[in-house]
Design a protein around this motif. Structure first.
Motif, PDB file in Angstrom:
ATOM      1  N   ASP A 243      31.169   6.987  73.138  1.00  0.00           N
ATOM      2  CA  ASP A 243      32.353   6.452  73.923  1.00  0.00           C
ATOM      3  C   ASP A 243      34.072   6.375  74.047  1.00  0.00           C
ATOM      4  OD1 ASP A 243      32.807   5.755  71.771  1.00  0.00           O
ATOM      5  OD2 ASP A 243      32.737   3.412  71.662  1.00  0.00           O
ATOM      6  N   LYS A 244      34.193   8.010  73.587  1.00  0.00           N
ATOM      7  CA  LYS A 244      35.609   8.191  73.166  1.00  0.00           C
ATOM      8  C   LYS A 244      36.114   9.564  73.811  1.00  0.00           C
ATOM      9  CE  LYS A 244      37.292   6.151  69.154  1.00  0.00           C
ATOM     10  NZ  LYS A 244      37.873   6.288  67.534  1.00  0.00           N
ATOM     11  N   VAL A 245      35.026  10.095  75.138  1.00  0.00           N
ATOM     12  CA  VAL A 245      35.199  11.529  75.312  1.00  0.00           C
ATOM     13  C   VAL A 245      34.727  11.378  77.209  1.00  0.00           C
ATOM     14  CG1 VAL A 245      34.079  13.877  75.922  1.00  0.00           C
ATOM     15  CG2 VAL A 245      34.481  12.602  73.919  1.00  0.00           C
ATOM     16  N   SER A 246      35.790  11.648  78.253  1.00  0.00           N
ATOM     17  CA  SER A 246      35.131  11.648  79.251  1.00  0.00           C
ATOM     18  C   SER A 246      35.508  12.847  79.876  1.00  0.00           C
ATOM     19  CB  SER A 246      35.662  10.961  80.181  1.00  0.00           C
ATOM     20  OG  SER A 246      37.156  10.395  80.442  1.00  0.00           O
ATOM     21  N   THR A 247      35.392  13.269  81.380  1.00  0.00           N
ATOM     22  CA  THR A 247      35.337  14.412  82.063  1.00  0.00           C
ATOM     23  C   THR A 247      36.302  13.969  83.303  1.00  0.00           C
ATOM     24  OG1 THR A 247      34.070  15.491  80.840  1.00  0.00           O
ATOM     25  CG2 THR A 247      34.860  16.566  82.803  1.00  0.00           C
ATOM     26  N   SER A 248      37.259  14.797  83.747  1.00  0.00           N
ATOM     27  CA  SER A 248      37.462  14.862  84.734  1.00  0.00           C
ATOM     28  C   SER A 248      38.580  15.895  85.679  1.00  0.00           C
ATOM     29  CB  SER A 248      38.696  13.520  85.122  1.00  0.00           C
ATOM     30  OG  SER A 248      39.489  13.836  84.032  1.00  0.00           O
ATOM     31  N   PHE A 249      38.463  15.426  86.955  1.00  0.00           N
ATOM     32  CA  PHE A 249      38.982  16.445  87.782  1.00  0.00           C
ATOM     33  C   PHE A 249      40.413  16.682  88.732  1.00  0.00           C
ATOM     34  CE2 PHE A 249      34.698  16.840  87.097  1.00  0.00           C
ATOM     35  CZ  PHE A 249      34.388  18.174  86.264  1.00  0.00           C
ATOM     36  N   GLN A 250      41.218  17.071  88.248  1.00  0.00           N
ATOM     37  CA  GLN A 250      42.564  16.768  88.470  1.00  0.00           C
ATOM     38  C   GLN A 250      43.095  18.775  89.915  1.00  0.00           C
ATOM     39  OE1 GLN A 250      44.137  18.801  84.741  1.00  0.00           O
ATOM     40  NE2 GLN A 250      45.411  19.702  85.926  1.00  0.00           N
ATOM     41  N   SER A 251      44.133  18.354  90.503  1.00  0.00           N
ATOM     42  CA  SER A 251      44.824  18.162  91.872  1.00  0.00           C
ATOM     43  C   SER A 251      43.869  18.523  92.843  1.00  0.00           C
ATOM     44  CB  SER A 251      45.064  20.183  91.655  1.00  0.00           C
ATOM     45  OG  SER A 251      45.615  20.514  90.188  1.00  0.00           O
ATOM     46  N   ARG A 252      44.003  18.215  93.784  1.00  0.00           N
ATOM     47  CA  ARG A 252      43.133  18.213  95.515  1.00  0.00           C
ATOM     48  C   ARG A 252      44.275  18.248  96.351  1.00  0.00           C
ATOM     49  NH1 ARG A 252      43.073  13.323  92.137  1.00  0.00           N
ATOM     50  NH2 ARG A 252      43.455  11.073  94.124  1.00  0.00           N
ATOM     51  N   LEU A 253      43.534  18.626  97.589  1.00  0.00           N
ATOM     52  CA  LEU A 253      44.588  18.501  99.013  1.00  0.00           C
ATOM     53  C   LEU A 253      43.442  17.367  99.380  1.00  0.00           C
ATOM     54  CD1 LEU A 253      44.302  22.160 100.217  1.00  0.00           C
ATOM     55  CD2 LEU A 253      46.303  20.387  98.868  1.00  0.00           C
ATOM     56  N   ALA A 254      44.398  16.374 100.280  1.00  0.00           N
ATOM     57  CA  ALA A 254      43.936  15.182 101.176  1.00  0.00           C
ATOM     58  C   ALA A 254      42.792  15.712 102.182  1.00  0.00           C
ATOM     59  CB  ALA A 254      44.677  15.001 101.471  1.00  0.00           C
ATOM     60  N   ASP A 256      39.377  16.150 101.808  1.00  0.00           N
ATOM     61  CA  ASP A 256      38.393  16.148 101.900  1.00  0.00           C
ATOM     62  C   ASP A 256      37.827  16.103 100.740  1.00  0.00           C
ATOM     63  OD1 ASP A 256      37.226  18.172 104.072  1.00  0.00           O
ATOM     64  OD2 ASP A 256      39.060  19.959 102.816  1.00  0.00           O
ATOM     65  N   PRO A 257      36.347  15.622 100.621  1.00  0.00           N
ATOM     66  CA  PRO A 257      35.953  14.843  99.151  1.00  0.00           C
ATOM     67  C   PRO A 257      36.173  16.212  97.635  1.00  0.00           C
ATOM     68  CG  PRO A 257      33.942  15.408 100.356  1.00  0.00           C
ATOM     69  CD  PRO A 257      35.099  15.398 101.498  1.00  0.00           C
ATOM     70  N   TRP A 258      36.392  15.918  96.972  1.00  0.00           N
ATOM     71  CA  TRP A 258      36.758  16.944  95.506  1.00  0.00           C
ATOM     72  C   TRP A 258      36.000  16.572  94.919  1.00  0.00           C
ATOM     73  CZ3 TRP A 258      40.895  21.179  95.160  1.00  0.00           C
ATOM     74  CH2 TRP A 258      41.969  21.264  96.162  1.00  0.00           C
ATOM     75  N   LEU A 259      35.777  17.161  93.734  1.00  0.00           N
ATOM     76  CA  LEU A 259      35.849  16.964  92.895  1.00  0.00           C
ATOM     77  C   LEU A 259      35.954  15.571  91.645  1.00  0.00           C
ATOM     78  CD1 LEU A 259      34.496  20.021  90.417  1.00  0.00           C
ATOM     79  CD2 LEU A 259      33.025  18.238  91.977  1.00  0.00           C
ATOM     80  N   LYS A 260      34.599  14.355  91.902  1.00  0.00           N
ATOM     81  CA  LYS A 260      35.663  13.436  91.199  1.00  0.00           C
ATOM     82  C   LYS A 260      34.881  12.851  89.903  1.00  0.00           C
ATOM     83  CE  LYS A 260      35.061  11.401  95.301  1.00  0.00           C
ATOM     84  NZ  LYS A 260      34.176  11.786  96.329  1.00  0.00           N
ATOM     85  N   PRO A 261      35.663  12.537  88.284  1.00  0.00           N
ATOM     86  CA  PRO A 261      36.519  11.140  88.684  1.00  0.00           C
ATOM     87  C   PRO A 261      38.014  12.293  89.314  1.00  0.00           C
ATOM     88  CG  PRO A 261      35.686  11.321  86.443  1.00  0.00           C
ATOM     89  CD  PRO A 261      34.581  12.042  87.388  1.00  0.00           C
ATOM     90  N   TYR A 262      38.502  11.562  89.168  1.00  0.00           N
ATOM     91  CA  TYR A 262      39.854  11.847  89.674  1.00  0.00           C
ATOM     92  C   TYR A 262      40.881  11.920  88.867  1.00  0.00           C
ATOM     93  CZ  TYR A 262      39.255  12.943  94.414  1.00  0.00           C
ATOM     94  OH  TYR A 262      37.854  12.757  95.904  1.00  0.00           O
ATOM     95  N   THR A 263      41.868  12.711  88.154  1.00  0.00           N
ATOM     96  CA  THR A 263      42.187  12.532  86.970  1.00  0.00           C
ATOM     97  C   THR A 263      43.592  11.511  86.651  1.00  0.00           C
ATOM     98  OG1 THR A 263      41.528  14.801  86.443  1.00  0.00           O
ATOM     99  CG2 THR A 263      43.950  13.067  85.060  1.00  0.00           C
ATOM    100  N   ASP A 264      44.000  11.251  87.863  1.00  0.00           N
ATOM    101  CA  ASP A 264      44.775  10.664  87.795  1.00  0.00           C
ATOM    102  C   ASP A 264      44.975   9.076  87.994  1.00  0.00           C
ATOM    103  OD1 ASP A 264      44.115  10.892  90.277  1.00  0.00           O
ATOM    104  OD2 ASP A 264      45.964  10.752  91.587  1.00  0.00           O
ATOM    105  N   TYR A 265      43.650   9.246  88.468  1.00  0.00           N
ATOM    106  CA  TYR A 265      42.533   7.690  89.043  1.00  0.00           C
ATOM    107  C   TYR A 265      42.329   7.245  87.565  1.00  0.00           C
ATOM    108  CZ  TYR A 265      42.235   8.113  93.767  1.00  0.00           C
ATOM    109  OH  TYR A 265      42.555   7.892  95.230  1.00  0.00           O
ATOM    110  N   GLU A 266      41.778   8.018  86.439  1.00  0.00           N
ATOM    111  CA  GLU A 266      40.984   8.206  85.457  1.00  0.00           C
ATOM    112  C   GLU A 266      42.154   7.204  84.244  1.00  0.00           C
ATOM    113  OE1 GLU A 266      37.663   8.259  83.185  1.00  0.00           O
ATOM    114  OE2 GLU A 266      38.143   8.068  85.486  1.00  0.00           O
TER     115      GLU A 266
END
Length: 347
Positions: A243-254, A256-266
């Motif tokens: 519960d102390k680890v998670s994965t996210s994805f950064q840098s995207r262009l508007a 299109d759907p990019w890999l989620k979850p987005y880092t800034d949302y996280e």
């Protein structure tokens, strides 16, 4: 004679809009980065993006630029020089975009009498827009300019046990003295369609939360699976709590759907859930660059603290760590002393 060509992303020559513009043009016009038809890619990149992005990107580059030059270039050069001292064959460095090209690297090796080259894309994970574009470009240059050179490519090493050990050790060192309550593995983002395009089965990669957990040949070219696999292996190596680890994805262009979850949302989600002491790791990169130094180390901290965080730490990439240098030298020695590459990938 055998030799090695290390290839990294590349960088503008200076943090000015004048130099950033041609760099971005080469990068974004790559059909494996923006995989639209050329006419549409040209319209998007040269008709829209390059009208405003160079000035914005130049400001970001200025924030992280070193006195010696681009951090990515300087770090890559330091890494190359250290590796050269550890191996008995020539080692050159090339960049996929910008100055110090793949062609220049191959020319340097040919001038030294090299006829067999180990191509090393400096990306742990396979993706169209990183690993694949380096391999394709190198093959094109080799075929047109250096037909007498034979290329062999180092596989993506995202799950290699020795690599996981080096990565885990670097993270453990980075966490020392930091009383974190969460560790975020932030990987560079790519469009979801790239995952499907890279699927050799054309049916396995559904990005439904289950396909990455179901064994398939598609995993050899699935960036999403490989990122999650790296996180899981490091989590196990460091005995990090689930519960102390998670994965996210950064840098995207508007658009299109990019890999989620987005880092800034996280950043916002974690802070609001009471995870206020955050450590962030960027394992998609082996060298610190704009995406790690500005987007995560600077902008990320600001976003997290504004969302309610109280402590934030970005853990550096492997850069030119001695154990990372030693591992690369080990792989090179294994290749140079045998006819085949070492076994680097795990399922």
């Amino acid at each position: 004679m055998k030799g090695v060509l290390l290839v990294n992303l590349g960088s503008p020559d200076s943090p000015t809009a004048r130099d950033v513009k041609p760099y971005l043009d080469e990068f974004l016009m790559d059909e494996r980065v923006i995989d639209a038809p050329k006419w549409l890619r040209t319209l998007l990149v040269r008709g829209i993006i390059l009208q405003t992005r160079p000035k914005k990107s130049a400001k970001a580059y200025k924030k992280i630029w070193w006195e010696e030059g681009s951090p990515l270039i300087i770090i890559s050069e330091r890494f190359k020089e250290k590796v050269k001292k550890e191996v008995s064959i020539p080692v050159a460095l090339g960049m996929r975009y910008g100055s110090g090209s793949i062609e220049q690297g191959l020319q340097e090796l040919q001038d030294k009498g090299v006829s067999q080259v180990l191509l090393v894309p400096l990306y742990p994970h396979y993706a169209m827009s990183s690993y694949e574009t380096v391999v394709v470009k190198a093959m094109e240059v080799q075929a047109s300019k250096f037909p007498e050179i034979n290329l062999t490519t180092l596989p993506a090493f995202y799950s290699n046990p020795d690599y996981i050990k080096v990565l885990s050790d670097s993270i453990a060192e980075g966490l020392q003295g930091f009383d974190y309550d969460h560790v975020l593995f932030s990987y560079h983002g790519i469009p979801e369609r790239h995952i499907r395009k890279s699927d050799p089965t054309r049916y396995h990669c559904k990005i439904d939360g289950q396909c990455c957990k179901t064994n398939s040949v598609a995993h050899h070219t699935c960036y999403r699976h490989q990122c999650y696999d790296t996180t899981e292996k490091v989590k196990k190596a460091l005995n990090l709590e689930e519960d102390k680890v998670s994965t996210s994805f950064q840098s995207r262009l508007a658009g299109d759907p990019w890999l989620k979850p987005y880092t800034d949302y996280e950043f916002e989600r974690l802070a609001k859930e009471g995870k206020t002491r955050l450590a962030v790791i960027t394992p998609a990169f082996v060298s610190d660059c704009l995406e790690t130094l500005e987007e995560i180390a600077m902008e990320g901290e600001e976003e997290f603290m504004e969302a309610g965080g109280t402590a934030y730490k970005h853990i550096s990439c492997l850069n030119d760590r001695d154990d990372w240098v030693g591992l690369m030298a080990k792989w090179i020695d294994q290749w140079s002393q045998k006819e085949s590459l070492p076994e680097l990938t795990v399922r």
